[in-house]
Design a protein around this motif. Structure first.
Motif, short mmCIF file in Angstrom:
data_model
loop_
_atom_site.label_atom_id
_atom_site.label_comp_id
_atom_site.label_asym_id
_atom_site.label_seq_id
_atom_site.Cartn_x
_atom_site.Cartn_y
_atom_site.Cartn_z
N ASP A 21 18.63 -17.82 25.53
CA ASP A 21 18.62 -16.95 24.37
C ASP A 21 17.07 -17.22 24.15
O ASP A 21 16.41 -18.18 24.04
CB ASP A 21 19.11 -17.90 22.92
N PRO A 22 16.60 -15.66 24.35
CA PRO A 22 15.13 -15.57 24.47
C PRO A 22 14.26 -16.21 23.45
O PRO A 22 13.12 -16.97 23.68
CB PRO A 22 14.87 -14.17 24.67
N MET A 23 14.64 -15.84 22.12
CA MET A 23 14.08 -16.42 21.01
C MET A 23 14.26 -17.43 20.05
O MET A 23 15.68 -17.16 19.71
CB MET A 23 13.38 -15.13 20.20
N LEU A 24 14.01 -18.88 19.72
CA LEU A 24 14.21 -19.37 19.00
C LEU A 24 13.48 -19.31 17.74
O LEU A 24 12.27 -19.70 17.31
CB LEU A 24 14.22 -21.01 19.62
N ALA A 25 13.97 -18.64 16.72
CA ALA A 25 13.40 -18.32 15.35
C ALA A 25 13.71 -19.00 14.49
O ALA A 25 13.23 -20.29 14.22
CB ALA A 25 13.62 -16.87 15.22
N THR A 26 14.67 -18.84 13.84
CA THR A 26 15.37 -19.68 12.58
C THR A 26 16.15 -20.73 13.13
O THR A 26 16.52 -21.74 12.45
CB THR A 26 16.17 -18.98 11.77
N GLY A 27 16.68 -20.50 14.32
CA GLY A 27 17.82 -21.50 15.00
C GLY A 27 19.13 -21.38 14.51
O GLY A 27 20.15 -22.17 15.07
N GLY A 28 19.36 -20.19 13.70
CA GLY A 28 20.62 -20.00 13.47
C GLY A 28 21.77 -19.45 14.41
O GLY A 28 22.79 -20.52 14.77
N SER A 29 21.31 -18.97 15.23
CA SER A 29 22.17 -18.16 16.54
C SER A 29 22.30 -19.32 17.37
O SER A 29 23.64 -19.49 17.81
CB SER A 29 21.72 -17.12 16.92
N LEU A 30 21.28 -20.13 17.97
CA LEU A 30 21.40 -20.89 18.92
C LEU A 30 22.13 -22.12 18.37
O LEU A 30 23.01 -22.69 19.08
CB LEU A 30 19.87 -21.23 19.41
N ILE B 278 17.61 -22.76 26.94
CA ILE B 278 16.63 -22.47 27.27
C ILE B 278 16.06 -20.89 26.52
O ILE B 278 16.63 -20.09 26.61
CB ILE B 278 16.51 -21.84 28.91
N CYS B 279 14.65 -21.04 26.24
CA CYS B 279 14.13 -19.99 25.25
C CYS B 279 12.76 -19.57 25.91
O CYS B 279 12.16 -20.49 26.14
CB CYS B 279 14.01 -20.45 23.88
N LEU B 280 12.57 -18.47 25.90
CA LEU B 280 11.18 -18.00 26.17
C LEU B 280 10.31 -18.37 25.03
O LEU B 280 9.13 -19.05 25.64
CB LEU B 280 10.99 -16.59 26.28
N LEU B 281 10.47 -18.17 23.93
CA LEU B 281 9.53 -18.93 22.87
C LEU B 281 10.33 -19.44 21.67
O LEU B 281 11.38 -19.40 21.53
CB LEU B 281 9.01 -17.51 22.29
N GLY B 282 9.70 -20.46 21.05
CA GLY B 282 10.44 -20.92 19.93
C GLY B 282 9.49 -21.27 18.63
O GLY B 282 8.25 -21.14 18.90
N ALA B 283 9.87 -21.23 17.46
CA ALA B 283 9.09 -21.50 16.44
C ALA B 283 9.21 -22.80 15.95
O ALA B 283 10.34 -23.37 16.08
CB ALA B 283 9.35 -20.37 15.35
N PRO B 284 8.28 -23.53 15.27
CA PRO B 284 8.30 -24.98 14.85
C PRO B 284 9.74 -24.97 13.87
O PRO B 284 10.49 -25.82 13.75
CB PRO B 284 7.19 -25.39 14.07
N GLU B 285 9.97 -24.00 13.00
CA GLU B 285 10.93 -23.85 11.98
C GLU B 285 12.32 -24.19 12.74
O GLU B 285 13.34 -24.66 12.53
CB GLU B 285 10.94 -22.89 11.24
N GLY B 286 12.44 -23.18 13.89
CA GLY B 286 13.62 -23.24 14.82
C GLY B 286 14.00 -24.52 15.20
O GLY B 286 15.18 -25.01 15.38
N VAL B 287 12.84 -25.18 15.98
CA VAL B 287 13.14 -26.38 16.47
C VAL B 287 13.59 -27.74 15.55
O VAL B 287 14.58 -28.20 15.66
CB VAL B 287 11.72 -26.93 17.22
N ALA B 288 13.09 -27.59 14.45
CA ALA B 288 13.45 -28.47 13.24
C ALA B 288 14.88 -28.31 12.94
O ALA B 288 15.64 -29.23 12.48
CB ALA B 288 12.26 -28.28 11.98
N SER B 289 15.39 -26.91 12.79
CA SER B 289 16.65 -26.45 12.53
C SER B 289 17.61 -26.98 13.40
O SER B 289 18.79 -27.54 13.18
CB SER B 289 16.69 -25.15 12.52
N MET B 290 17.17 -26.92 14.83
CA MET B 290 18.00 -27.48 15.68
C MET B 290 18.15 -28.89 15.52
O MET B 290 19.46 -29.45 15.86
CB MET B 290 17.40 -26.98 17.12
N LYS B 291 16.98 -29.72 15.43
CA LYS B 291 17.40 -31.14 15.40
C LYS B 291 18.30 -31.32 14.29
O LYS B 291 18.98 -32.56 14.43
CB LYS B 291 15.72 -31.66 15.17
#
Length: 210
Positions: free
Chosen positions: A130-139, A157-170
């Protein structure tokens, strides 16, 4: 969840060209493929292998090969398709499945509209693209889907991520066996849920629909 942010000058160089709004779609696609191959090298560091006896031109020896069941590569449609070739170039024996995830641009919540996966993923290692980890919703929803089918561990595997998306995934994956590999961790999300500074909409830029 384990987080790995790639730190390599070639990855940073390719990301810089991807971020440039003047980069045309054909170049964007080619660089995405090259970048994913570099990220896949990191992502497959713990791929399961088994011992195998072989004969070299000199002597008998023991090596390793990718073990069964084969890893499963799962691009999230549509933008994840642009990452597939770079992944299977490094892992050609992997099986490929597909998940269609759509983000509601108002609520930012994901929905699954298509899937083509084995019914039973027991003992399988899965690699989600998934190229973009934004909100983390889809991933996050994709990872939940795979574990519900019995996946053993999942690497995203993502090209880019945002801190909010990483926190959501955790929060979503808890103590399950999940690894997140990013080309870069950007500053933040905008109020519309886009990564900043980011590179725009990866799907649009891959397929020339901007």
């Amino acid at each position: 969840m384990r987080l790995h942010v790639a730190d390599h000058p070639l990855i940073t160089h390719k990301l810089t060209v991807l971020r440039d709004k003047s980069t045309p779609s054909p170049v964007f696609r080619q660089l995405t493929e090259e970048l994913v191959t570099l990220l896949a090298y990191e992502a497959t560091r713990n791929v399961q292998v088994e011992s195998v006896e072989i004969e070299t031109p000199v002597t008998a020896t023991t090596g390793v090969r990718i073990s069964e069941p084969r890893p499963l590569v799962v691009p999230i449609l549509r933008a994840g398709l642009g990452m597939l070739e770079g992944m299977v170039k490094l892992l050609p024996t992997a099986e490929v499945g597909f998940l269609g995830m759509l983000r509601n641009e108002e609520t930012l919540e994901p929905a699954t509209y298509a899937e083509r996966l084995p019914d039973d993923l027991s003992d399988r290692q899965c690699f989600v693209l998934d190229p973009m980890l934004a909100t983390g919703g889809s991933l996050g929803a994709a990872v939940e889907f795979l574990f519900a089918r019995g996946a053993q561990d999942v690497t995203a595997i993502c090209l880019l991520g945002a801190p909010e998306g990483v926190a959501s995934m955790k929060r979503k994956v808890g103590d399950r066996d999940v690894t997140l590999v990013l080309g870069a961790l950007d500053e933040r999300l905008t109020d519309k849920g886009y990564i900043f500074p980011g590179l725009g909409d990866a799907g649009d830029r891959l397929y020339g629909t901007v």
